[in-house]
Design an enzyme around this catalytic site. Structure first.
Site, short mmCIF file in Angstrom:
data_model
loop_
_atom_site.label_atom_id
_atom_site.label_comp_id
_atom_site.label_asym_id
_atom_site.label_seq_id
_atom_site.Cartn_x
_atom_site.Cartn_y
_atom_site.Cartn_z
N HIS A 5 28.98 69.52 -58.51
CA HIS A 5 29.20 70.88 -57.99
C HIS A 5 28.04 71.46 -57.20
O HIS A 5 28.17 72.52 -56.61
CB HIS A 5 29.51 71.83 -59.16
CG HIS A 5 30.58 71.31 -60.06
ND1 HIS A 5 30.32 70.68 -61.25
CD2 HIS A 5 31.92 71.27 -59.91
CE1 HIS A 5 31.44 70.29 -61.81
NE2 HIS A 5 32.44 70.63 -61.03
N GLY A 21 27.46 87.19 -59.71
CA GLY A 21 28.75 86.48 -59.73
C GLY A 21 29.23 86.13 -58.33
O GLY A 21 29.88 85.10 -58.12
N ARG A 25 26.89 88.38 -52.54
CA ARG A 25 25.76 89.13 -53.07
C ARG A 25 24.52 88.23 -53.14
O ARG A 25 23.40 88.67 -52.89
CB ARG A 25 26.08 89.72 -54.45
CG ARG A 25 25.03 90.69 -54.93
CD ARG A 25 25.53 91.59 -56.04
NE ARG A 25 26.69 92.34 -55.64
CZ ARG A 25 26.67 93.44 -54.89
NH1 ARG A 25 25.52 93.92 -54.46
NH2 ARG A 25 27.80 94.05 -54.57
N ARG A 44 31.79 74.58 -52.38
CA ARG A 44 32.77 75.56 -52.87
C ARG A 44 32.41 76.99 -52.51
O ARG A 44 32.88 77.94 -53.14
CB ARG A 44 32.94 75.48 -54.39
CG ARG A 44 33.59 74.21 -54.82
CD ARG A 44 33.58 74.07 -56.33
NE ARG A 44 34.13 72.78 -56.65
CZ ARG A 44 35.36 72.59 -57.12
NH1 ARG A 44 36.15 73.61 -57.36
NH2 ARG A 44 35.79 71.37 -57.37
N ARG A 88 21.38 86.59 -65.50
CA ARG A 88 22.62 86.98 -64.83
C ARG A 88 22.48 88.43 -64.42
O ARG A 88 22.00 89.27 -65.20
CB ARG A 88 23.80 86.80 -65.79
CG ARG A 88 25.01 87.66 -65.45
CD ARG A 88 26.28 87.26 -66.15
NE ARG A 88 27.25 88.33 -66.24
CZ ARG A 88 27.93 88.86 -65.22
NH1 ARG A 88 27.75 88.42 -63.99
NH2 ARG A 88 28.79 89.84 -65.42
N GLU A 179 32.53 92.04 -69.97
CA GLU A 179 32.33 91.33 -68.70
C GLU A 179 32.83 89.90 -68.92
O GLU A 179 33.50 89.64 -69.92
CB GLU A 179 30.86 91.44 -68.24
CG GLU A 179 29.84 91.02 -69.28
CD GLU A 179 29.67 89.53 -69.37
OE1 GLU A 179 29.09 88.95 -68.45
OE2 GLU A 179 30.08 88.92 -70.40
N GLU A 181 31.05 86.56 -68.05
CA GLU A 181 30.22 85.35 -67.83
C GLU A 181 29.08 85.13 -68.82
O GLU A 181 28.62 83.99 -68.98
CB GLU A 181 29.59 85.39 -66.42
CG GLU A 181 30.55 85.23 -65.27
CD GLU A 181 31.27 86.52 -64.90
OE1 GLU A 181 30.77 87.61 -65.27
OE2 GLU A 181 32.34 86.46 -64.28
N ASP A 204 32.55 100.48 -64.52
CA ASP A 204 33.77 101.21 -64.87
C ASP A 204 33.77 101.49 -66.37
O ASP A 204 33.07 100.82 -67.13
CB ASP A 204 35.03 100.43 -64.45
CG ASP A 204 35.01 98.99 -64.90
OD1 ASP A 204 34.18 98.21 -64.41
OD2 ASP A 204 35.82 98.63 -65.77
N1 HPA Z 1 36.58 93.74 -67.56
C1 HPA Z 1 36.02 92.53 -67.41
N2 HPA Z 1 34.96 92.32 -66.65
C2 HPA Z 1 34.42 93.37 -66.01
C3 HPA Z 1 34.96 94.64 -66.12
C4 HPA Z 1 36.10 94.84 -66.94
O1 HPA Z 1 36.63 95.95 -67.07
N3 HPA Z 1 34.21 95.47 -65.34
C5 HPA Z 1 33.24 94.71 -64.78
N4 HPA Z 1 33.37 93.45 -65.18
#
Ligand code: HPA
Length: 235
Positions: A5, A21, A25, A44, A88, A179, A181, A204
């Site tokens: 990979h 991620g 970015r 990839r 991360r 999240e 990862e 969020d």
């Molecule tokens: N769920 C999963 N991963 C995330 C979220 C979420 O609401 N917000 C940012 N990464």
């Protein structure tokens, strides 16, 4: 010595790696903050760039989304490229009103209900700790920069979209945010006895359903990126 990979030769990846991620970015961070940048991976379109930050060699490598993708890249970085430290840098959704939009959360541990642990073979572990030493460096660096930062457990989920809105199962286990990862990163760090953690911006809130707008998101992510860069060069 490329892997299935990663096309980089062994010396082309630094011992210190930041993992956002998103490949775009990774490109942005390299372009904005690093000097003497070289492309280390394009397979990839999971881009990796190696350069220097304040004279110290750092690689920015995109993890992709989810436990599976982070599981592959962090494994190969530790196993095949002898990487010593991975931070991360990403976003997370808050499970509590105490953790507000834009807050920075440093993961002290990750909980997951995934089968990744059994299948990857070290055994069954629901909760894995981050590197205490690495976290201490990040907290000290944040303090010196007058940045507020919270520390706590994250829930690494396999499903971004879910119909079950009862998060009490996770909050009872001490999870403050969700999240996708951190768990597999910490799992591989444990497997290879290396240092890893996750520095996350709350993007969020799953209780209040607020989300940060894209412009503020950029600015706040920049503060997190600089904190991660300033910290990783001390390790
Ligand atoms: N769920 C999963 N991963 C995330 C979220 C979420 O609401 N917000 C940012 N990464």
């Amino acid at each position: 010595m490329p892997t299935v990979h990663i096309e980089a030769q062994k010396g082309e990846i630094a011992k210190r790696v930041l993992m956002p991620g998103d490949p775009n970015r990774a490109k942005y961070i390299a372009k904005t903050y690093l000097e003497n940048v070289k492309v280390a991976n394009q397979l990839r379109a999971e881009y990796a760039f190696t350069g220097t930050y304040k004279g110290v060699e750092v690689t920015i490598f995109s993890s992709g989304m989810g436990i599976g993708s982070m599981g592959i890249y962090s494994y190969e970085l530790f196993h095949d490229y002898d990487v010593e430290t991975i931070i991360r840098i990403g976003t997370a959704g808050s499970y509590t009103e105490d953790l507000k939009l834009y807050d920075l959360l440093l993961a002290d541990s990750a909980y997951s209900n995934t089968t990744f642990d059994e299948e990857a073979g070290v055994g069954n572990i629901d909760i894995i700790n981050s590197s205490f030493e690495l976290n201490s460096t990040i907290l000290d660096t944040a303090y010196l920069k007058n940045m507020k930062i919270k520390t706590g457990r994250v829930h690494t989920t396999e499903a971004f979209y879910n119909e079950n809105k009862d998060y009490s199962k996770y909050t009872k286990l001490g999870c403050m945010a969700v999240e996708m990862e951190t768990y597999s990163l910490l799992y591989n760090a444990k497997k290879f006895m290396r240092k890893a953690t996750a520095l996350l911006t709350i993007s969020d809130n799953l209780i209040t359903h607020e989300e940060i707008d894209s412009k503020t998101r950029e600015q706040k992510l920049d503060e997190m990126i600089v904190l991660a860069l300033e910290s990783i060069i001390k390790k």
